[in-house]
Design a protein around this motif. Structure first.
Motif, PDB file in Angstrom:
ATOM      1  N   VAL A 198       0.871  -1.179   0.000  1.00 55.93           N
ATOM      2  CA  VAL A 198       0.000   0.000   0.000  1.00 55.93           C
ATOM      3  C   VAL A 198       0.905   1.225   0.000  1.00 55.93           C
ATOM      4  CG1 VAL A 198      -1.867   1.237   1.135  1.00 55.93           C
ATOM      5  CG2 VAL A 198      -1.731  -1.262   1.355  1.00 55.93           C
ATOM      6  N   ASP A 199       0.862   1.994  -1.059  1.00 54.58           N
ATOM      7  CA  ASP A 199       1.648   3.228  -1.119  1.00 54.58           C
ATOM      8  C   ASP A 199       0.845   4.366  -0.498  1.00 54.58           C
ATOM      9  OD1 ASP A 199       3.904   2.164  -2.305  1.00 54.58           O
ATOM     10  OD2 ASP A 199       3.162   2.482  -4.331  1.00 54.58           O
ATOM     11  N   LEU A 200       1.530   5.179   0.298  1.00 52.82           N
ATOM     12  CA  LEU A 200       0.898   6.328   0.955  1.00 52.82           C
ATOM     13  C   LEU A 200       1.593   7.602   0.496  1.00 52.82           C
ATOM     14  CD1 LEU A 200      -0.897   7.741   3.007  1.00 52.82           C
ATOM     15  CD2 LEU A 200       0.711   7.082   4.802  1.00 52.82           C
ATOM     16  N   ALA A 201       0.814   8.512  -0.084  1.00 46.11           N
ATOM     17  CA  ALA A 201       1.364   9.772  -0.588  1.00 46.11           C
ATOM     18  C   ALA A 201       0.664  10.941   0.091  1.00 46.11           C
ATOM     19  CB  ALA A 201       1.194   9.859  -2.098  1.00 46.11           C
ATOM     20  N   VAL A 285       7.768   1.431   5.511  1.00 50.61           N
ATOM     21  CA  VAL A 285       9.053   1.799   4.918  1.00 50.61           C
ATOM     22  C   VAL A 285       9.001   3.275   4.553  1.00 50.61           C
ATOM     23  CG1 VAL A 285      10.719   1.321   3.095  1.00 50.61           C
ATOM     24  CG2 VAL A 285       9.283  -0.533   3.990  1.00 50.61           C
ATOM     25  N   PRO A 286       9.714   4.137   5.287  1.00 53.04           N
ATOM     26  CA  PRO A 286       9.708   5.576   4.959  1.00 53.04           C
ATOM     27  C   PRO A 286      10.410   5.838   3.632  1.00 53.04           C
ATOM     28  CG  PRO A 286      10.510   5.167   7.195  1.00 53.04           C
ATOM     29  CD  PRO A 286      10.483   3.859   6.494  1.00 53.04           C
ATOM     30  N   GLN A 287      10.196   7.024   3.096  1.00 50.08           N
ATOM     31  CA  GLN A 287      10.927   7.404   1.895  1.00 50.08           C
ATOM     32  C   GLN A 287      12.423   7.418   2.223  1.00 50.08           C
ATOM     33  OE1 GLN A 287       9.339  11.296   1.043  1.00 50.08           O
ATOM     34  NE2 GLN A 287      10.788  12.330   2.361  1.00 50.08           N
ATOM     35  N   PRO A 288      13.268   7.027   1.265  1.00 51.11           N
ATOM     36  CA  PRO A 288      14.693   6.847   1.577  1.00 51.11           C
ATOM     37  C   PRO A 288      15.460   8.134   1.814  1.00 51.11           C
ATOM     38  CG  PRO A 288      14.274   6.498  -0.765  1.00 51.11           C
ATOM     39  CD  PRO A 288      12.932   6.650  -0.111  1.00 51.11           C
ATOM     40  N   GLN A 289      14.913   9.279   1.430  1.00 52.28           N
ATOM     41  CA  GLN A 289      15.660  10.531   1.592  1.00 52.28           C
ATOM     42  C   GLN A 289      15.687  10.956   3.060  1.00 52.28           C
ATOM     43  OE1 GLN A 289      13.048  10.238  -0.536  1.00 52.28           O
ATOM     44  NE2 GLN A 289      14.161   9.989  -2.461  1.00 52.28           N
ATOM     45  N   GLY A 290      16.864  11.334   3.528  1.00 52.97           N
ATOM     46  CA  GLY A 290      17.000  11.879   4.870  1.00 52.97           C
ATOM     47  C   GLY A 290      17.127  10.807   5.946  1.00 52.97           C
ATOM     48  N   GLY A 320       2.284  27.696  -2.113  1.00 49.17           N
ATOM     49  CA  GLY A 320       2.948  26.596  -2.811  1.00 49.17           C
ATOM     50  C   GLY A 320       2.495  25.234  -2.321  1.00 49.17           C
ATOM     51  N   SER A 321       3.250  24.197  -2.690  1.00 47.47           N
ATOM     52  CA  SER A 321       2.884  22.821  -2.333  1.00 47.47           C
ATOM     53  C   SER A 321       4.129  22.001  -2.034  1.00 47.47           C
ATOM     54  CB  SER A 321       2.095  22.173  -3.476  1.00 47.47           C
ATOM     55  OG  SER A 321       2.886  22.095  -4.649  1.00 47.47           O
ATOM     56  N   ALA A 322       3.912  20.822  -1.509  1.00 46.40           N
ATOM     57  CA  ALA A 322       4.996  19.879  -1.219  1.00 46.40           C
ATOM     58  C   ALA A 322       4.383  18.487  -1.165  1.00 46.40           C
ATOM     59  CB  ALA A 322       5.694  20.223   0.090  1.00 46.40           C
ATOM     60  N   ASP A 323       5.237  17.478  -1.193  1.00 50.80           N
ATOM     61  CA  ASP A 323       4.721  16.103  -1.114  1.00 50.80           C
ATOM     62  C   ASP A 323       5.713  15.209  -0.394  1.00 50.80           C
ATOM     63  OD1 ASP A 323       6.503  14.698  -3.255  1.00 50.80           O
ATOM     64  OD2 ASP A 323       5.710  16.467  -4.289  1.00 50.80           O
ATOM     65  N   LEU A 324       5.184  14.119   0.139  1.00 50.34           N
ATOM     66  CA  LEU A 324       5.963  13.108   0.854  1.00 50.34           C
ATOM     67  C   LEU A 324       5.360  11.744   0.538  1.00 50.34           C
ATOM     68  CD1 LEU A 324       6.248  14.842   4.324  1.00 50.34           C
ATOM     69  CD2 LEU A 324       8.226  14.049   3.022  1.00 50.34           C
ATOM     70  N   THR A 325       6.181  10.695   0.666  1.00 52.53           N
ATOM     71  CA  THR A 325       5.680   9.349   0.421  1.00 52.53           C
ATOM     72  C   THR A 325       6.239   8.367   1.444  1.00 52.53           C
ATOM     73  OG1 THR A 325       7.477   8.814  -1.105  1.00 52.53           O
ATOM     74  CG2 THR A 325       5.469   9.738  -2.066  1.00 52.53           C
ATOM     75  N   MET A 326       5.544   7.284   1.641  1.00 46.30           N
ATOM     76  CA  MET A 326       6.043   6.130   2.375  1.00 46.30           C
ATOM     77  C   MET A 326       5.259   4.916   1.886  1.00 46.30           C
ATOM     78  SD  MET A 326       4.521   6.625   6.256  1.00 46.30           S
ATOM     79  CE  MET A 326       5.473   8.135   6.496  1.00 46.30           C
ATOM     80  N   THR A 327       5.728   3.747   2.236  1.00 47.21           N
ATOM     81  CA  THR A 327       5.091   2.509   1.783  1.00 47.21           C
ATOM     82  C   THR A 327       4.718   1.641   2.977  1.00 47.21           C
ATOM     83  OG1 THR A 327       6.333   2.535  -0.295  1.00 47.21           O
ATOM     84  CG2 THR A 327       5.370   0.446   0.366  1.00 47.21           C
ATOM     85  N   LEU A 328       3.522   1.081   2.931  1.00 55.65           N
ATOM     86  CA  LEU A 328       3.052   0.159   3.961  1.00 55.65           C
ATOM     87  C   LEU A 328       2.932  -1.238   3.356  1.00 55.65           C
ATOM     88  CD1 LEU A 328       0.079   2.298   5.379  1.00 55.65           C
ATOM     89  CD2 LEU A 328       2.508   2.472   5.955  1.00 55.65           C
TER      90      LEU A 328
END
Length: 563
Positions: A198-201, A285-290, A320-328
């Motif tokens: 399950v991808d979470l954005a 699983v968090p996004q790999p950046q940072g 403005g805008s921004a986005d983040l992702t993680m995976t479940l």
């Protein structure tokens, strides 16, 4: 040293070790389960009414010292069963709570609890049950935690039900949160056909007058299942509890070690967190950046694994805008799907100390299964492959055993001649072995080769959900469970008896008697092992019988030609 003695003690040593592990698991000391504590330290009953929302929100108002992880609260009761969104795919039935927009319910459509109860499906998450569990994901605005789109913030949905339609490969489920100053955050869960990923954005739209920073976090809150362990239920020995990874190493966190509220923490890039039970897992699983800060905490049967991404924060400028992702991940520990999410995530299929052997063994089994579409035949064919690979070694051992068999009459004469002098008997026997170029210890080689593969097969059958409830043929409809009629263990015992007849009898009468009862002991011992494991041992024994019979025939002809 006499090869039969080594063989005997090796087998008994293995049996004693496994029995000792089973005894410790069944009768060893265990912590007494207590009622979990809430955030205030008061006692709550897990079997009472539905637990209330845990409003603990990580605080990121000020930077933490180098190497320190913000202190997140110890586990508390799960979220309530307020308004939910129901999602149905071809493999999952999921509920998403509008309080925090998080998955708090999951039923696995393709996995019945028992093969004879096909309608009783595995429920991996259920906020109203004991044990409970839920994901907690959100974004934190430093200094404004209570006004952040956290895991307790109220979200809205355009529909109360979403379904993956025929022909569609994915399904998007958007949920939105809006603040009075114009900040809108949309959490979109993406489900896929035939997948437990399950991808979470997060999509952030900042219509406020100020630039705003958002810090992502994710947690798995779980009440551990404490299995009633029995040596007749091999699945009960699989690890259950929280696991973490820094992207390379893999750590299991024992429930007992967390029972007094201890915390374990680390910071890394590319890590992940998970909670596993038998063949199933929840993973984040968090996004790999940072760099992300990870922590595991516990209290009695409750545990919390968390990931906080202060270094992975994003800033949405005014207008403005921004986005983040993680995976479940919510589902069975299918290694192909886990490997596609994160390189080290398949490690949650825990083969223990024999991972270096079990993991490639499973890969070979999977490859063969792709061709024959039956795990039982895959086990048989891989056993044949193993036998072929090690044939040169086992053939040399077999020749030694065959020569020993031919020497039996001469050894008997030596035993009669030196019946009263054990030292002289040993000296003459060793001299005879030297003249005939026989290594009496060579017969131990097949045992040394078989034992690692036996144990590796054991863990593959125990841990690999791909073989859960897998049928073979005829009466064997589940290779991960014992043979219901004990036919396969009896056949295995009979094959071990005939195998002994092809080998030289031990010179020591006591050893001979012990060896004669080994097939009976092993039959009883294997009766409660997974049928797939017994199938491997039975197949290996049959191949060994065929190999030894052929070698005995060749050696007998060679000896006859010399005389």
């Amino acid at each position: 040293m006499d090869n039969q003695r080594l063989f005997t003690w090796g087998l008994f040593g293995l049996m004693l070790f496994i029995c000792w592990q089973a005894w410790e698991a069944d009768y060893g000391p265990r912590p007494v389960p207590a009622s979990p504590a809430n955030g205030n330290g008061d006692t709550v009953q897990t079997d009472a009414s539905i637990p209330t929302v845990d409003a603990d929100i990580p605080q990121v108002d000020t930077p933490t010292p180098d190497g320190a992880v913000p202190q997140l609260s110890a586990p508390a009761p799960a979220a309530d069963t307020g308004p939910v969104v129901r999602v149905s795919t071809d493999v999952l039935d999921v509920t998403i709570s509008l309080a925090g927009a998080d998955i708090n319910g999951a039923v696995l459509k393709a996995y019945p609890v028992a093969k004879n109860r096909p309608d009783d499906l595995v429920t991996l998450l259920d906020p109203a049950s004991d044990p409970y569990g839920r994901f907690e994901t959100g974004l934190l605005i430093p200094g404004q935690s209570e006004q952040s789109p956290s895991h307790v913030a109220p979200f809205k949905s355009t529909s109360s039900r979403f379904e993956l339609r025929d022909g569609a490969e994915s399904l998007n489920v958007p949920l939105s949160w809006t603040r009075d100053d114009g900040i809108t955050v949309t959490k979109t869960f993406t489900f896929y056909r035939d997948s437990y990923r399950v991808d979470l954005a997060y999509a952030i739209d900042n219509a406020s007058a100020e630039s705003t920073t958002f810090v992502p976090y994710g947690r798995i809150r779980r009440q551990a299942i404490v299995p009633e362990r029995s040596m007749f239920d091999v699945q009960s020995y699989s690890f259950t509890g929280p696991v973490t990874s820094d992207g390379a190493a893999y750590d299991k966190h024992e429930i007992d070690d967390l029972a007094d509220g201890d915390r374990e923490s680390f910071a890394t890039e590319g890590g992940w967190i998970a909670a596993i039970q038998y063949h199933f897992a929840l993973a984040l699983v968090p996004q790999p950046q940072g760099t992300w800060e990870y922590e595991v905490s516990g209290n009695n049967r409750n545990f919390l694994v968390s990931a906080l991404g202060q270094d992975a924060a994003v800033t949405a400028p005014s207008g403005g805008s921004a986005d983040l992702t993680m995976t479940l991940f919510v589902g069975p520990k299918l290694q192909s799907q886990l490997g596609a999410i994160a390189p080290k995530l398949p490690k949650i299929v825990d083969y223990g100390v024999l991972t270096l052997l079990s993991a490639p063994l499973f890969d070979v089994l999977q490859f063969v299964h792709n061709g024959v579409a039956n795990w039982g035949w895959a086990i048989i064919l891989v056993t044949v492959l193993i036998k072929i690979v090690f044939y040169p070694l086992t053939a040399a051992s077999g020749r030694s055993m065959a020569k020993m068999r031919e020497l039996q009459p001469r050894l008997k004469k030596l035993q009669e001649r030196y019946a009263e002098d054990r030292q002289a008997l040993s000296r003459e026997m060793m001299a005879l072995y030297k003249r005939e170029k026989i290594n009496p210890a060579a017969g131990c080689l097949p045992l040394l080769i078989q034992m690692p593969f036996f144990l590796a097969f054991y863990w593959v059958l125990l841990e690999s959900v791909e073989m859960r409830q897998a049928p073979f043929m005829l009466w064997i409809d589940d290779l991960s469970s014992r043979d219901p009629y004990f036919v396969l263990p009896l056949l295995m015992g009979a094959s071990m008896f005939f195998q002994q007849k092809l080998n030289p009898a031990p010179a020591d009468p006591v050893q001979a008697r012990v060896m004669s009862i080994l097939p009976i002991v092993f039959t009883a011992f294997f009766a409660f092992f997974p049928a797939g494991l017994v199938l491997y041992w039975f197949t290996n024994t049959l191949l060994s019988i065929a190999q030894q019979w052929r070698i005995n025939t060749v050696v007998a002809k060679e000896q006859a030609s010399k005389s």
